[in-house]
Scaffold this motif. Structure first.
Motif, PDB file in Angstrom:
ATOM      1  N   LEU A 158      45.028  43.505  37.559  1.00 14.76           N
ATOM      2  CA  LEU A 158      43.641  43.478  37.099  1.00 14.76           C
ATOM      3  C   LEU A 158      42.648  43.832  38.190  1.00 14.76           C
ATOM      4  CD1 LEU A 158      41.422  42.796  35.072  1.00 14.76           C
ATOM      5  CD2 LEU A 158      41.717  40.381  35.667  1.00 14.76           C
ATOM      6  N   PHE A 159      42.738  43.172  39.338  1.00 13.38           N
ATOM      7  CA  PHE A 159      41.708  43.356  40.347  1.00 13.38           C
ATOM      8  C   PHE A 159      41.980  44.532  41.282  1.00 13.38           C
ATOM      9  CE2 PHE A 159      40.958  38.971  38.972  1.00 13.38           C
ATOM     10  CZ  PHE A 159      39.636  39.111  38.606  1.00 13.38           C
ATOM     11  N   GLU A 160      42.925  45.367  40.885  1.00 14.20           N
ATOM     12  CA  GLU A 160      43.085  46.661  41.544  1.00 14.20           C
ATOM     13  C   GLU A 160      42.459  47.761  40.695  1.00 14.20           C
ATOM     14  OE1 GLU A 160      47.138  47.360  42.570  1.00 14.20           O
ATOM     15  OE2 GLU A 160      47.369  45.449  43.621  1.00 14.20           O
ATOM     16  N   SER A 161      41.922  47.393  39.547  1.00 15.20           N
ATOM     17  CA  SER A 161      41.345  48.358  38.616  1.00 15.20           C
ATOM     18  C   SER A 161      39.820  48.386  38.729  1.00 15.20           C
ATOM     19  CB  SER A 161      41.721  47.993  37.173  1.00 15.20           C
ATOM     20  OG  SER A 161      43.117  47.899  37.020  1.00 15.20           O
ATOM     21  N   GLU A 231      32.720  47.413  38.226  1.00 12.23           N
ATOM     22  CA  GLU A 231      33.057  46.394  39.228  1.00 12.23           C
ATOM     23  C   GLU A 231      34.306  46.843  39.988  1.00 12.23           C
ATOM     24  OE1 GLU A 231      34.513  41.740  39.673  1.00 12.23           O
ATOM     25  OE2 GLU A 231      33.774  42.478  37.736  1.00 12.23           O
ATOM     26  N   ARG A 232      34.185  46.898  41.304  1.00 13.46           N
ATOM     27  CA  ARG A 232      35.330  47.230  42.163  1.00 13.46           C
ATOM     28  C   ARG A 232      35.603  46.019  43.060  1.00 13.46           C
ATOM     29  NH1 ARG A 232      32.378  52.313  42.437  1.00 13.46           N
ATOM     30  NH2 ARG A 232      33.482  53.861  41.164  1.00 13.46           N
ATOM     31  N   SER A 233      36.340  45.087  42.517  1.00 14.29           N
ATOM     32  CA  SER A 233      36.544  43.824  43.231  1.00 14.29           C
ATOM     33  C   SER A 233      37.309  44.020  44.529  1.00 14.29           C
ATOM     34  CB  SER A 233      37.273  42.823  42.339  1.00 14.29           C
ATOM     35  OG  SER A 233      38.532  43.323  41.965  1.00 14.29           O
ATOM     36  N   TYR A 234      38.153  45.063  44.594  1.00 10.51           N
ATOM     37  CA  TYR A 234      38.938  45.271  45.809  1.00 10.51           C
ATOM     38  C   TYR A 234      38.067  45.597  47.021  1.00 10.51           C
ATOM     39  CZ  TYR A 234      38.434  49.964  43.805  1.00 10.51           C
ATOM     40  OH  TYR A 234      37.927  51.103  43.229  1.00 10.51           O
ATOM     41  N   LEU A 235      36.853  46.131  46.797  1.00  7.90           N
ATOM     42  CA  LEU A 235      35.965  46.435  47.918  1.00  7.90           C
ATOM     43  C   LEU A 235      35.330  45.181  48.502  1.00  7.90           C
ATOM     44  CD1 LEU A 235      34.177  49.759  46.902  1.00  7.90           C
ATOM     45  CD2 LEU A 235      36.148  49.410  48.378  1.00  7.90           C
ATOM     46  N   SER A 236      35.470  44.053  47.804  1.00  5.08           N
ATOM     47  CA  SER A 236      34.971  42.795  48.360  1.00  5.08           C
ATOM     48  C   SER A 236      35.758  42.371  49.584  1.00  5.08           C
ATOM     49  CB  SER A 236      35.031  41.691  47.295  1.00  5.08           C
ATOM     50  OG  SER A 236      34.214  42.027  46.188  1.00  5.08           O
TER      51      SER A 236
END
Length: 263
Positions: A158-161, A231-236
């Protein structure tokens, strides 16, 4: 002149440790040709081939305790099956590594792209993008852990999408993920007004959206589609305690030169 070699010579020849050869001997899968008068273990060509086979079977994932059975009772067909199974496992791992490589490349590209923009607002050319519906939520509903847990199975990793929030004029927001084939929704190719922002809380997005529309109006951009919130959570990873969002909206092109601004 003796044709056999010592354990240290065998270890050097086969690029393994003496300890490893002794371990194989303890497990009964490799024995020396003989022990000489000085109590040196001596190994001939037969042992060289045996050790080569043992090392190959270990590379194929065969446990040491099963190697003796393989070497004494396996048929050619069984060895073929073993090699084919190992090949399938390797291909699966190669695919996993390739996907990881693509994801890492994507993260680095997105982070570099974010850092390189000095102007908070950009016009980007976007090719047609296909999206698969993930879930619908009320515009007043805030995503929480419970809601994610109920829907997580439908989106692997999920949070790689890139999660696309598509807002229309209704009270519903639909969340999508990108897909290669035509899916439930598509974003047409064209010029998109874009801004990337870091926020501490999702509540801050309301102000960011207002500023975004105000900028579009001030620049006389003609809006042709719904607001897209990505939302690009991986950039967090790169911004502690901040979430990364990109706002996009399709606009009517004003000059031919804008189409060339692709990123």
């Amino acid at each position: 002149m003796k044709s056999e070699i010592t354990i240290s010579e065998l270890a050097k020849l086969m690029n393994v440790s003496v300890h490893q050869i002794r371990y194989f001997e303890e497990k009964g899968v490799l024995l020396p040709a003989y022990v000489d008068n000085n109590q040196y273990r001596m190994y001939g060509m037969e042992q060289v081939y045996q050790l080569a086979h043992i090392l190959l079977l270990r590379k194929l994932g065969v446990p040491v305790q099963s190697i003796k059975e393989c070497m004494t009772s396996y048929s050619a067909d069984q060895y073929g099956q073993l090699l084919n199974r190992s090949l399938r496992e390797i291909n699966t791992e190669l695919l996993r590594l390739q996907e990881l490589q693509q994801f890492i490349t994507k993260v680095l590209h997105e982070q570099k792209n974010f850092q390189s923009h000095t102007n908070p607002y950009q016009i980007k050319w976007r090719d047609t993008t296909y999206l698969a519906r993930w879930m619908e939520i009320d515009s007043q509903t805030k995503l929480d852990a419970k809601l994610l847990a109920e829907r997580a199975k439908s989106v692997p990793n999920l949070f790689e999408s890139d999660i696309h929030y598509i807002e229309d004029n209704s009270s519903t927001i639909t969340l999508y993920t990108e897909t290669e084939a035509p899916g439930d929704f598509s974003l047409p190719s064209g010029n998109y007004l874009s801004t990337q922002r870091l926020v501490h809380e999702e509540d801050e997005l309301e102000q960011v959206i207002e500023q975004f529309y105000s900028y579009a109006a001030a620049q006389s951009h003609v809006i042709q589609g719904p607001l897209i919130l990505i939302e690009r959570s991986y950039l967090s990873l790169f911004s502690q305690d901040q979430l990364h969002f990109e706002l996009q909206i399709l606009i009517e092109p004003t000059t031919h030169s804008e189409r060339g601004n692709r990123s």
